[in-house]
Design an enzyme around this catalytic site. Structure first.
Site, short mmCIF file in Angstrom:
data_model
loop_
_atom_site.label_atom_id
_atom_site.label_comp_id
_atom_site.label_asym_id
_atom_site.label_seq_id
_atom_site.Cartn_x
_atom_site.Cartn_y
_atom_site.Cartn_z
N ASP A 112 14.08 0.76 -19.73
CA ASP A 112 14.68 -0.52 -19.30
C ASP A 112 13.66 -1.34 -18.50
O ASP A 112 13.95 -2.46 -18.07
CB ASP A 112 15.99 -0.31 -18.53
CG ASP A 112 15.83 0.52 -17.26
OD1 ASP A 112 14.71 0.98 -16.98
OD2 ASP A 112 16.84 0.70 -16.55
N SER A 113 12.43 -0.81 -18.38
CA SER A 113 11.32 -1.62 -17.86
C SER A 113 11.10 -2.84 -18.74
O SER A 113 10.41 -3.79 -18.34
CB SER A 113 10.03 -0.80 -17.77
OG SER A 113 9.80 -0.09 -18.96
N GLU A 122 19.28 7.61 -14.33
CA GLU A 122 18.59 7.71 -13.03
C GLU A 122 19.51 8.27 -11.94
O GLU A 122 20.69 7.93 -11.89
CB GLU A 122 18.12 6.31 -12.59
CG GLU A 122 17.08 5.71 -13.51
CD GLU A 122 16.56 4.36 -13.03
OE1 GLU A 122 16.91 3.93 -11.91
OE2 GLU A 122 15.80 3.74 -13.79
N GLU A 129 9.25 10.12 -10.62
CA GLU A 129 8.50 8.88 -10.44
C GLU A 129 8.14 8.67 -8.97
O GLU A 129 9.01 8.73 -8.09
CB GLU A 129 9.33 7.68 -10.96
CG GLU A 129 8.60 6.35 -10.80
CD GLU A 129 9.21 5.20 -11.60
OE1 GLU A 129 10.17 5.43 -12.36
OE2 GLU A 129 8.70 4.08 -11.45
O1 KIV Z 1 12.02 2.11 -17.82
C1 KIV Z 1 10.96 2.76 -17.79
O2 KIV Z 1 9.93 2.36 -18.35
C2 KIV Z 1 10.97 4.03 -17.07
C3 KIV Z 1 9.63 4.66 -16.79
C4 KIV Z 1 8.99 3.99 -15.65
C5 KIV Z 1 9.75 6.13 -16.58
O3 KIV Z 1 11.98 4.50 -16.67
#
Ligand code: KIV
Length: 262
Positions: free
Chosen positions: A42-43, A112, A179
């Site tokens: 979700d980044s 998460e 993380e």
């Molecule tokens: O959304 C993402 O890219 C992530 C990574 C930072 C592990 O959760």
């Protein structure tokens, strides 16, 4: 790639390489370069959509990007991120959301947090949905955490994170992203668990590594976090950069202790 193979890699000490991708072209590049696991993270809220955090990303958008990635991918294990607000209400909401990601082509979902998520992880895994947990800096909680800061620095925080990791593994999580935590915490957590840990700003002691695609290609605006290495710096193409990342993780050259770790 499948869970059986991932477990074999973990057991034999072979490092697991994970990279984010959000579309078919980069999914194909990552897959062909030998990336083991593609994370549809979700980044994408920041990198594709231009938001300041992952919070605005919706489930529909994650379904769309998961579909794009699975069209480009042939062999890598695809993990779909459950976005903010798609599982916080509990197990019933989580399974409805996870079902959509699995039907979009994900092989596993990621969520998460620890403690309150244990019951959800148990519920999903009992129903045949593989789960990757995520502890440490959990970006969906950025406002509660007061920014993108290293987590687990105090003895109390480290104790709680270790307990959550153990509970999540016992609940059936098959993988755990760690993380932005000190190497001195990532290492004992990794050693104590029966499942692979995937570090990002954690430690080379983790069972594998994940980076955000745009970060490792040097495309992200602003000063990159310390845990990022720009693999484009010495490469002539995105393909070569991704291959170099795969090689560096497999050969334990990345992350470098004290350079990319805390
Ligand atoms: O959304 C993402 O890219 C992530 C990574 C930072 C592990 O959760």
């Amino acid at each position: 790639m499948n869970l059986h193979r991932i477990r074999e890699m973990h057991a034999s000490g072979e490092k697991i390489v994970m990279l984010t991708a959000y579309d078919a072209t980069f999914a194909a590049l990552a897959d062909e370069a030998g990336v083991d696991c593609i994370l549809v993270g979700d980044s994408l809220g920041m990198l594709i959509q231009g938001h300041a955090s992952t919070v605005p990303v919706t489930l529909d958008q994650m379904v769309y990007h998961t579909q794009c990635v699975t069209r480009g991918n042939k062999t890598a294990w695809v993990i779909g991120d459950l976005p903010y607000g798609s599982y916080q209400q509990g197990a019933a909401q989580a399974i409805a959301s996870a079902t959509l990601l699995m039907q979009a082509g994900a092989h596993m979902v990621k969520l998460e947090g620890g403690g309150w998520t244990t019951e959800i992880v148990h519920y999903l895994t009992q129903r045949g949905i593989p789960v990757c947990a995520h502890l440490g800096l959990t970006p969906q909680s950025v406002h509660a955490l007061g920014g993108y800061r290293v987590q687990g620095k105090t003895d109390d925080q480290a104790r709680i994170l270790s307990a959550h990791a153990r509970e999540l593994a016992d609940a059936g999580a098959a993988m755990l992203v760690l993380e932005l935590i000190p190497a001195t915490l990532a290492e004992p957590v990794t050693q104590s668990l029966p499942i692979p840990t995937i570090g990002i700003g954690a430690s080379g002691a983790c069972s594998g590594q994940v980076l955000v695609l745009h970060d490792m290609l040097g495309l992200t605006r602003g000063k990159p976090p310390r845990f990022v290495k720009n693999f484009m710096a010495d490469a002539s193409s995105a393909d070569a950069a991704i291959r170099s990342y795969v090689r560096a993780v497999k050969e334990k050259q990345f992350p470098e202790q004290g350079v990319h770790t805390y």
